[in-house]
Design a protein around this motif. Structure first.
Motif, PDB file in Angstrom:
ATOM      1  N   GLU A  78       0.838  -1.193   0.000  1.00  0.00           N
ATOM      2  CA  GLU A  78       0.000   0.000   0.000  1.00  0.00           C
ATOM      3  C   GLU A  78       0.873   1.242   0.000  1.00  0.00           C
ATOM      4  OE1 GLU A  78      -3.632  -0.406   2.493  1.00  0.00           O
ATOM      5  OE2 GLU A  78      -2.509  -2.077   3.322  1.00  0.00           O
ATOM      6  N   THR A  79       0.257   2.370  -0.306  1.00  0.00           N
ATOM      7  CA  THR A  79       1.010   3.610  -0.474  1.00  0.00           C
ATOM      8  C   THR A  79       0.839   4.529   0.718  1.00  0.00           C
ATOM      9  OG1 THR A  79       0.694   3.488  -2.850  1.00  0.00           O
ATOM     10  CG2 THR A  79       1.340   5.617  -1.944  1.00  0.00           C
ATOM     11  N   VAL A  80       1.966   5.007   1.226  1.00  0.00           N
ATOM     12  CA  VAL A  80       1.952   6.095   2.206  1.00  0.00           C
ATOM     13  C   VAL A  80       2.460   7.328   1.480  1.00  0.00           C
ATOM     14  CG1 VAL A  80       2.884   6.980   4.349  1.00  0.00           C
ATOM     15  CG2 VAL A  80       2.334   4.562   4.167  1.00  0.00           C
ATOM     16  N   LEU A  81       1.655   8.359   1.451  1.00  0.00           N
ATOM     17  CA  LEU A  81       2.045   9.559   0.718  1.00  0.00           C
ATOM     18  C   LEU A  81       3.325  10.136   1.314  1.00  0.00           C
ATOM     19  CD1 LEU A  81      -1.424  11.262   0.270  1.00  0.00           C
ATOM     20  CD2 LEU A  81      -0.227   9.716  -1.278  1.00  0.00           C
ATOM     21  N   GLY A  82       4.126  10.793   0.469  1.00  0.00           N
ATOM     22  CA  GLY A  82       5.405  11.344   0.915  1.00  0.00           C
ATOM     23  C   GLY A  82       5.225  12.338   2.037  1.00  0.00           C
TER      24      GLY A  82
ATOM     25  N   PHE B  17      -1.897   3.871   9.660  1.00  0.00           N
ATOM     26  CA  PHE B  17      -2.931   3.651   8.650  1.00  0.00           C
ATOM     27  C   PHE B  17      -2.375   4.021   7.276  1.00  0.00           C
ATOM     28  CE2 PHE B  17      -6.064   4.852  12.203  1.00  0.00           C
ATOM     29  CZ  PHE B  17      -5.999   3.566  12.715  1.00  0.00           C
ATOM     30  N   THR B  18      -2.874   3.397   6.238  1.00  0.00           N
ATOM     31  CA  THR B  18      -2.360   3.635   4.891  1.00  0.00           C
ATOM     32  C   THR B  18      -3.489   3.850   3.896  1.00  0.00           C
ATOM     33  OG1 THR B  18      -2.334   1.263   4.434  1.00  0.00           O
ATOM     34  CG2 THR B  18      -0.301   2.229   5.311  1.00  0.00           C
ATOM     35  N   ASN B  19      -3.116   4.200   2.684  1.00  0.00           N
ATOM     36  CA  ASN B  19      -4.076   4.282   1.578  1.00  0.00           C
ATOM     37  C   ASN B  19      -4.020   2.967   0.810  1.00  0.00           C
ATOM     38  OD1 ASN B  19      -4.946   6.943   1.997  1.00  0.00           O
ATOM     39  ND2 ASN B  19      -3.095   7.728   1.025  1.00  0.00           N
ATOM     40  N   GLY B  20      -5.101   2.252   0.729  1.00  0.00           N
ATOM     41  CA  GLY B  20      -5.073   0.983   0.007  1.00  0.00           C
ATOM     42  C   GLY B  20      -6.362   0.221   0.194  1.00  0.00           C
ATOM     43  N   THR B  21      -6.271  -1.107   0.087  1.00  0.00           N
ATOM     44  CA  THR B  21      -7.480  -1.936   0.107  1.00  0.00           C
ATOM     45  C   THR B  21      -7.536  -2.886   1.292  1.00  0.00           C
ATOM     46  OG1 THR B  21      -6.353  -3.555  -1.290  1.00  0.00           O
ATOM     47  CG2 THR B  21      -7.679  -1.876  -2.401  1.00  0.00           C
ATOM     48  N   THR B  22      -6.517  -2.886   2.169  1.00  0.00           N
ATOM     49  CA  THR B  22      -6.538  -3.785   3.319  1.00  0.00           C
ATOM     50  C   THR B  22      -7.031  -3.039   4.556  1.00  0.00           C
ATOM     51  OG1 THR B  22      -4.291  -3.293   4.053  1.00  0.00           O
ATOM     52  CG2 THR B  22      -4.533  -4.945   2.329  1.00  0.00           C
ATOM     53  N   TYR B  23      -7.058  -3.786   5.669  1.00  0.00           N
ATOM     54  CA  TYR B  23      -7.595  -3.200   6.892  1.00  0.00           C
ATOM     55  C   TYR B  23      -6.832  -1.963   7.332  1.00  0.00           C
ATOM     56  CZ  TYR B  23      -3.707  -5.258   9.503  1.00  0.00           C
ATOM     57  OH  TYR B  23      -2.464  -5.578   9.983  1.00  0.00           O
TER      58      TYR B  23
ATOM     59  N   PHE C 140      -9.248  14.949  17.964  1.00  0.00           N
ATOM     60  CA  PHE C 140      -8.193  15.244  16.995  1.00  0.00           C
ATOM     61  C   PHE C 140      -7.940  14.031  16.103  1.00  0.00           C
ATOM     62  CE2 PHE C 140      -3.513  15.454  16.050  1.00  0.00           C
ATOM     63  CZ  PHE C 140      -3.575  16.532  15.184  1.00  0.00           C
ATOM     64  N   ASN C 141      -7.941  14.249  14.808  1.00  0.00           N
ATOM     65  CA  ASN C 141      -7.707  13.205  13.809  1.00  0.00           C
ATOM     66  C   ASN C 141      -6.506  13.640  12.974  1.00  0.00           C
ATOM     67  OD1 ASN C 141      -7.771  11.740  11.296  1.00  0.00           O
ATOM     68  ND2 ASN C 141      -9.866  11.114  11.783  1.00  0.00           N
ATOM     69  N   ILE C 142      -5.387  12.924  13.120  1.00  0.00           N
ATOM     70  CA  ILE C 142      -4.151  13.347  12.464  1.00  0.00           C
ATOM     71  C   ILE C 142      -4.318  13.444  10.961  1.00  0.00           C
ATOM     72  CG2 ILE C 142      -1.726  12.775  12.042  1.00  0.00           C
ATOM     73  CD1 ILE C 142      -1.727  11.277  14.706  1.00  0.00           C
ATOM     74  N   ALA C 143      -4.810  12.376  10.339  1.00  0.00           N
ATOM     75  CA  ALA C 143      -4.926  12.340   8.876  1.00  0.00           C
ATOM     76  C   ALA C 143      -5.850  13.436   8.364  1.00  0.00           C
ATOM     77  CB  ALA C 143      -5.428  10.968   8.428  1.00  0.00           C
ATOM     78  N   LYS C 144      -6.938  13.690   9.090  1.00  0.00           N
ATOM     79  CA  LYS C 144      -7.885  14.724   8.670  1.00  0.00           C
ATOM     80  C   LYS C 144      -7.264  16.107   8.753  1.00  0.00           C
ATOM     81  CE  LYS C 144     -12.451  16.623   9.755  1.00  0.00           C
ATOM     82  NZ  LYS C 144     -13.632  16.500  10.663  1.00  0.00           N
TER      83      LYS C 144
ATOM     84  N   GLY D  12      -4.220  14.169   4.811  1.00  0.00           N
ATOM     85  CA  GLY D  12      -3.665  13.011   4.127  1.00  0.00           C
ATOM     86  C   GLY D  12      -2.852  12.109   5.029  1.00  0.00           C
ATOM     87  N   ILE D  13      -2.704  10.859   4.567  1.00  0.00           N
ATOM     88  CA  ILE D  13      -1.859   9.886   5.258  1.00  0.00           C
ATOM     89  C   ILE D  13      -0.388  10.205   4.976  1.00  0.00           C
ATOM     90  CG2 ILE D  13      -1.242   7.446   5.389  1.00  0.00           C
ATOM     91  CD1 ILE D  13      -3.970   8.020   6.521  1.00  0.00           C
ATOM     92  N   GLY D  14       0.446  10.066   5.996  1.00  0.00           N
ATOM     93  CA  GLY D  14       1.870  10.297   5.813  1.00  0.00           C
ATOM     94  C   GLY D  14       2.248  11.746   5.641  1.00  0.00           C
TER      95      GLY D  14
END
Length: 334
Positions: free
Chosen positions: A14-18, A61-67, A88-92, A96-98
């Protein structure tokens, strides 16, 4: 503290954004998390205002199709017992993730201790295979005194701050007069009581004292030496900012106006004499920098509210070289 887990960013399918800001990228490739709460303490801090920077990046957490792409991390943050972030939600918040995000807060330390707590509070994802995934997560913490550093030792105050604290050097706030200028009582916005020494910018001797005072006392910390909070060099003003001593000087207590004189019993006098001796012993023998004060007198011994003595006025002090005598025939002070 609950079980704590250290996380490291690992690229899988899966991809973690830079992670943003290349210079600080390494800061966000590791993180610490907990199922319920994380608590951090800062001990032995000087009382006063601090800026707390909390560094976050969602690297679990990551961007992808798994849990790993289905999780939602929500938690609260408390500083000095006060909630500063709710839900507080880090990704929000980082969009973005990462992606890195820094949350800045002001904190006041009144008992030399700082507490930072991140708490799950029953929110966010709870059903992922690894229960530790949903709790609070943090990459780094930095805490900085709001007194900007001068050579990383002494704080810089603005003239506006000093005028506000002393009511524009109101005569009613004048608490003394030294050989190089008046001393005023002041109150900073956070409630800290200070003593402001105003030096004449036209006096070469005053200029030397100003520089010498900063150089000497900012390098020294001891219970029997007065604490220098900082200075102000702005316009034609040269100002030194010290901790406030409630009972003024020993000279004032002994020989000042009758209404302000203090009856010092022999145990108190003994305590004051021993305190002065301890301060001098520190300067002469115990400090990394060996210093000769050269102007010890009752006027330069200040008393706090408990009548503990603190040596002040280092304008005439000088470093003592190990291979040179401290004795001098040159006239200094009074």
């Amino acid at each position: 503290m609950d079980n704590v887990y250290n996380y490291k960013l690992i690229q899988e399918n899966e991809t973690v954004l830079g992670i943003v800001d290349d210079d600080d990228a390494d800061l966000y490739t590791n993180a610490r998390g907990s199922p319920i709460s994380l608590t951090y303490y800062g001990f032995c801090l000087a009382n006063g205002n601090y800026t707390v920077n909390l560094h976050f990046a969602e690297i679990v957490f990551t961007n992808g199709t798994t849990y790993k792409s289905l999780g939602r991390r929500v938690f609260d943050v408390y500083i000095q017992g006060e909630r500063v972030l709710k839900d507080f939600n880090i990704a929000k918040e980082a969009k973005g993730i990462g992606k890195a995000i820094i949350m800045n807060f002001s904190a006041y330390v009144s008992s030399n201790e700082l507490e930072i707590r991140l708490y799950w509070a029953g929110k966010g994802t709870t059903g992922l295979p690894f229960r530790s995934q949903y709790g609070p997560l943090i990459s780094a913490i930095s805490v900085t005194s709001e007194l900007r550093s001068l050579d990383q030792q002494t704080g810089l105050f603005s003239l506006h701050q000093i005028k506000a604290a002393t009511n524009n050097f109101n005569i009613s706030n004048k608490i003394g007069e030294g050989g190089f200028g008046p001393v005023y009582k002041g109150i900073l916005r956070d409630g800290t009581i200070i003593a402001v020494k105003q030096l004449s910018s036209k006096s070469k001797q005053g200029n030397r004292e100003f520089i010498n005072e900063i150089a000497m006392i900012s390098a020294l910390q001891h219970p029997c030496l007065v604490k220098l909070y900082g200075c102000c060099v702005e316009g034609d003003q040269l100002l030194l900012v010290y901790e406030y001593m409630e009972n003024n000087s020993l000279s004032y207590a002994l020989f000042g106006p009758k209404a302000h004189q203090i009856k010092l019993n022999w145990p108190t006098r003994h305590k004051i004499c021993v305190g002065i001796a301890r301060g001098l012993a520190f300067l002469h023998e115990e400090s990394r920098l060996k210093i000769v004060h050269r102007d010890i007198k009752a006027t330069n011994v200040l008393l706090d509210k408990y009548l503990n003595p603190k040596i002040s006025d280092f304008g005439l002090a000088r470093l003592h070289e190990e291979d040179a005598t401290h004795i001098s025939t040159r006239i200094a002070g009074t």
